[in-house]
Design an enzyme around this catalytic site. Sequence first.
Site, PDB file in Angstrom:
ATOM      1  N   SER A   1      47.102  97.516 -96.683  1.00 51.48           N
ATOM      2  CA  SER A   1      46.095  97.334 -97.483  1.00 51.48           C
ATOM      3  C   SER A   1      44.866  97.140 -96.340  1.00 51.48           C
ATOM      4  O   SER A   1      44.775  96.876 -95.341  1.00 51.48           O
ATOM      5  CB  SER A   1      46.444  96.059 -98.280  1.00 51.48           C
ATOM      6  OG  SER A   1      45.330  95.486 -98.886  1.00 51.48           O
TER       7      SER A   1
ATOM      8  N   TYR B   1      49.304  87.198 -99.056  1.00 53.34           N
ATOM      9  CA  TYR B   1      48.901  88.466 -98.720  1.00 53.34           C
ATOM     10  C   TYR B   1      48.430  89.127 -97.611  1.00 53.34           C
ATOM     11  O   TYR B   1      49.129  89.894 -97.024  1.00 53.34           O
ATOM     12  CB  TYR B   1      48.439  88.806-100.154  1.00 53.34           C
ATOM     13  CG  TYR B   1      48.284  90.445-100.356  1.00 53.34           C
ATOM     14  CD1 TYR B   1      49.270  91.263-100.823  1.00 53.34           C
ATOM     15  CD2 TYR B   1      46.857  91.100-100.066  1.00 53.34           C
ATOM     16  CE1 TYR B   1      49.130  92.738-100.928  1.00 53.34           C
ATOM     17  CE2 TYR B   1      46.837  92.417-100.332  1.00 53.34           C
ATOM     18  CZ  TYR B   1      47.840  93.099-100.632  1.00 53.34           C
ATOM     19  OH  TYR B   1      47.923  94.660-100.745  1.00 53.34           O
TER      20      TYR B   1
END
Length: 250
Positions: free
Chosen positions: A135, A148
């Site tokens: 990401s 995350y």
Amino acid sequence: MMLDGKHALVTGGGTGIGLAIARALAEQGAQVTITGRRAGVLEEVAGNGLHPLVMDVAEEASVVDGVAAAVAARGPVQICVPNAGIAEGLSLRKMDLAFWRRTMATNLDGAFLTIRECMTSMSETDWGRVIAVSSIAGVRGLRGAPAYTASKHGLIGLIRALSEEYLGTGYTFNALCPGYVATDIVTRNQESISERTGMSAEDALQIMVKANRHRKLLEVEEISAAALWLCGPGSQSVNGQTIQIAGGQM
């Protein structure tokens, strides 16, 4: 087709980015094992080169047995795409250890287990690609999502280490780092932001839209095209890289 005879395995392959990558690989001739925890979701998109396999990447036995079954059915895995992940935001003060560990178990442990088991069969061949879906949060901090962010940074570290470990072989290891993509994950995040803050659904969506430098959501095909390029001719010297797909420089 350039991937005829190749076996690919894509975790989280029943929806979103994973499904787009799986379909792109199958369109080029690969036989693609798509994994996930929900049989119905996988079976709904199966066919045309996509083969469903129920597997929970957070459980070691499930990954060991699942990859072994895929290899027995379709031969060595030569394209490994650890894509399955949890994309949930929670601030540090509100986060308990259970949430932290659940995020790591899926996003980082799951990728490690998938790559480890796929490499067992890939090492029997002279060519292979590991393409991790990280990401943009893997290369910068994401406010409100420390677990995350840490998991995606860890995934990039794993990919970089493996690229060095297998340097000079026929295997490459790279990470795709997309910004916000038009998938169900964005929809769920939109609802979560709206509920937590009281802002409208549209305002919540715009937070994510504006986080991409070109101020629009990405399409899944943009991510799958990058994965396909890494499997194609001329990509053999692209190794240990973080390929940012976020509409501009970060």
